[in-house]
Scaffold this motif. Sequence first.
Motif, PDB file in Angstrom:
ATOM      1  N   ARG A  91       0.837  -1.207   0.000  1.00  0.00           N
ATOM      2  CA  ARG A  91       0.000   0.000   0.000  1.00  0.00           C
ATOM      3  C   ARG A  91       0.869   1.254   0.000  1.00  0.00           C
ATOM      4  O   ARG A  91       0.565   2.231  -0.697  1.00  0.00           O
ATOM      5  CB  ARG A  91      -0.945  -0.025   1.195  1.00  0.00           C
ATOM      6  CG  ARG A  91      -1.993  -1.137   1.061  1.00  0.00           C
ATOM      7  CD  ARG A  91      -2.865  -1.285   2.281  1.00  0.00           C
ATOM      8  NE  ARG A  91      -3.636  -0.074   2.536  1.00  0.00           N
ATOM      9  CZ  ARG A  91      -4.285   0.160   3.663  1.00  0.00           C
ATOM     10  NH1 ARG A  91      -4.241  -0.728   4.650  1.00  0.00           N
ATOM     11  NH2 ARG A  91      -4.973   1.258   3.818  1.00  0.00           N
ATOM     12  N   LEU A  92       1.946   1.234   0.768  1.00  0.00           N
ATOM     13  CA  LEU A  92       2.870   2.377   0.757  1.00  0.00           C
ATOM     14  C   LEU A  92       3.518   2.537  -0.621  1.00  0.00           C
ATOM     15  O   LEU A  92       3.703   3.664  -1.092  1.00  0.00           O
ATOM     16  CB  LEU A  92       3.952   2.212   1.822  1.00  0.00           C
ATOM     17  CG  LEU A  92       3.543   2.502   3.258  1.00  0.00           C
ATOM     18  CD1 LEU A  92       4.654   2.106   4.220  1.00  0.00           C
ATOM     19  CD2 LEU A  92       3.170   3.968   3.435  1.00  0.00           C
ATOM     20  N   ASN A  93       3.843   1.433  -1.256  1.00  0.00           N
ATOM     21  CA  ASN A  93       4.444   1.501  -2.598  1.00  0.00           C
ATOM     22  C   ASN A  93       3.471   2.089  -3.620  1.00  0.00           C
ATOM     23  O   ASN A  93       3.872   2.894  -4.461  1.00  0.00           O
ATOM     24  CB  ASN A  93       4.913   0.122  -3.048  1.00  0.00           C
ATOM     25  CG  ASN A  93       6.203  -0.291  -2.385  1.00  0.00           C
ATOM     26  OD1 ASN A  93       6.980   0.540  -1.916  1.00  0.00           O
ATOM     27  ND2 ASN A  93       6.434  -1.581  -2.309  1.00  0.00           N
ATOM     28  N   ARG A  94       2.200   1.685  -3.534  1.00  0.00           N
ATOM     29  CA  ARG A  94       1.211   2.249  -4.466  1.00  0.00           C
ATOM     30  C   ARG A  94       1.060   3.751  -4.241  1.00  0.00           C
ATOM     31  O   ARG A  94       0.966   4.537  -5.188  1.00  0.00           O
ATOM     32  CB  ARG A  94      -0.137   1.534  -4.315  1.00  0.00           C
ATOM     33  CG  ARG A  94      -0.159   0.144  -4.925  1.00  0.00           C
ATOM     34  CD  ARG A  94      -1.555  -0.434  -5.019  1.00  0.00           C
ATOM     35  NE  ARG A  94      -2.192  -0.650  -3.729  1.00  0.00           N
ATOM     36  CZ  ARG A  94      -2.011  -1.724  -2.970  1.00  0.00           C
ATOM     37  NH1 ARG A  94      -1.204  -2.692  -3.370  1.00  0.00           N
ATOM     38  NH2 ARG A  94      -2.658  -1.848  -1.824  1.00  0.00           N
ATOM     39  N   ARG A  95       1.059   4.156  -2.979  1.00  0.00           N
ATOM     40  CA  ARG A  95       0.958   5.582  -2.653  1.00  0.00           C
ATOM     41  C   ARG A  95       2.197   6.325  -3.161  1.00  0.00           C
ATOM     42  O   ARG A  95       2.099   7.403  -3.737  1.00  0.00           O
ATOM     43  CB  ARG A  95       0.815   5.763  -1.143  1.00  0.00           C
ATOM     44  CG  ARG A  95       0.592   7.200  -0.765  1.00  0.00           C
ATOM     45  CD  ARG A  95       0.453   7.351   0.744  1.00  0.00           C
ATOM     46  NE  ARG A  95       0.081   8.691   1.088  1.00  0.00           N
ATOM     47  CZ  ARG A  95       0.880   9.741   1.022  1.00  0.00           C
ATOM     48  NH1 ARG A  95       2.119   9.598   0.622  1.00  0.00           N
ATOM     49  NH2 ARG A  95       0.440  10.943   1.345  1.00  0.00           N
ATOM     50  N   ALA A  96       3.370   5.748  -2.953  1.00  0.00           N
ATOM     51  CA  ALA A  96       4.609   6.371  -3.429  1.00  0.00           C
ATOM     52  C   ALA A  96       4.593   6.500  -4.952  1.00  0.00           C
ATOM     53  O   ALA A  96       5.045   7.514  -5.497  1.00  0.00           O
ATOM     54  CB  ALA A  96       5.821   5.570  -2.974  1.00  0.00           C
ATOM     55  N   ASP A  97       4.067   5.497  -5.644  1.00  0.00           N
ATOM     56  CA  ASP A  97       3.949   5.579  -7.107  1.00  0.00           C
ATOM     57  C   ASP A  97       3.135   6.810  -7.512  1.00  0.00           C
ATOM     58  O   ASP A  97       3.489   7.513  -8.460  1.00  0.00           O
ATOM     59  CB  ASP A  97       3.280   4.323  -7.673  1.00  0.00           C
ATOM     60  CG  ASP A  97       4.180   3.107  -7.649  1.00  0.00           C
ATOM     61  OD1 ASP A  97       5.411   3.267  -7.562  1.00  0.00           O
ATOM     62  OD2 ASP A  97       3.634   1.984  -7.710  1.00  0.00           O
ATOM     63  N   LEU A 105      -0.601  14.433  -2.582  1.00  0.00           N
ATOM     64  CA  LEU A 105      -1.409  13.688  -1.614  1.00  0.00           C
ATOM     65  C   LEU A 105      -1.123  14.182  -0.197  1.00  0.00           C
ATOM     66  O   LEU A 105      -0.004  14.582   0.110  1.00  0.00           O
ATOM     67  CB  LEU A 105      -1.084  12.192  -1.687  1.00  0.00           C
ATOM     68  CG  LEU A 105      -1.347  11.504  -3.024  1.00  0.00           C
ATOM     69  CD1 LEU A 105      -0.845  10.069  -2.978  1.00  0.00           C
ATOM     70  CD2 LEU A 105      -2.828  11.533  -3.342  1.00  0.00           C
ATOM     71  N   PRO A 106      -2.122  14.116   0.675  1.00  0.00           N
ATOM     72  CA  PRO A 106      -1.880  14.468   2.078  1.00  0.00           C
ATOM     73  C   PRO A 106      -1.010  13.407   2.748  1.00  0.00           C
ATOM     74  O   PRO A 106      -0.834  12.311   2.213  1.00  0.00           O
ATOM     75  CB  PRO A 106      -3.282  14.498   2.685  1.00  0.00           C
ATOM     76  CG  PRO A 106      -4.084  13.591   1.818  1.00  0.00           C
ATOM     77  CD  PRO A 106      -3.492  13.715   0.434  1.00  0.00           C
ATOM     78  N   ARG A 107      -0.470  13.741   3.920  1.00  0.00           N
ATOM     79  CA  ARG A 107       0.334  12.768   4.678  1.00  0.00           C
ATOM     80  C   ARG A 107      -0.488  11.510   4.914  1.00  0.00           C
ATOM     81  O   ARG A 107      -1.695  11.559   5.081  1.00  0.00           O
ATOM     82  CB  ARG A 107       0.797  13.370   5.990  1.00  0.00           C
ATOM     83  CG  ARG A 107       1.814  14.480   5.761  1.00  0.00           C
ATOM     84  CD  ARG A 107       2.441  14.995   7.024  1.00  0.00           C
ATOM     85  NE  ARG A 107       3.249  14.068   7.766  1.00  0.00           N
ATOM     86  CZ  ARG A 107       4.507  13.734   7.487  1.00  0.00           C
ATOM     87  NH1 ARG A 107       5.091  14.253   6.430  1.00  0.00           N
ATOM     88  NH2 ARG A 107       5.180  12.917   8.256  1.00  0.00           N
ATOM     89  N   SER A 108       0.182  10.412   4.948  1.00  0.00           N
ATOM     90  CA  SER A 108      -0.490   9.119   5.055  1.00  0.00           C
ATOM     91  C   SER A 108      -0.360   8.528   6.457  1.00  0.00           C
ATOM     92  O   SER A 108       0.709   8.572   7.057  1.00  0.00           O
ATOM     93  CB  SER A 108       0.138   8.145   4.050  1.00  0.00           C
ATOM     94  OG  SER A 108      -0.286   6.845   4.294  1.00  0.00           O
TER      95      SER A 108
END
Length: 134
Positions: A91-97, A105-108
């Motif tokens: 999930r972090l990788n998809r967000r980083a992509d 994007l806002p902070r996660s």
Amino acid sequence: MATAATFTWLGMVLAISFLEAPVKFRAPGVTTVIGLGIGRLVFRALNVVEVVLAMIVAAAVLVADVPSDVGVALVVLVVLLLVQLLLVRPRLNRRADRVLAGEDLPRSRLHLAYIALELLKVAALLVLGVLLLA
């Protein structure tokens, strides 16, 4: 062997997760995009080493006559690592992509979950290391 691998693993997690990761964003010229790119590479490498160290510790524990609490500590540690690798990191990788593609994007909160898992993993590594020394 298990003790050395455990404390090596602990040192790597402490150095990368709690030193390198936050410090890199304070370096001059390091933008969020550059920091994310570096972080992805560093954490991917760390995770590969963690899996190798987990296998070394598990193999050493399996062939040694160790108390059951060592086995429990190892299982807890492996479960924490698997949760990070299979549930949080993708999930972090998809967000980083998305961020690397230019999305604002806002902070996660996923990062907080990852940090919480890192803290639990540090505790588990300390417990396992101490148990192995006993």
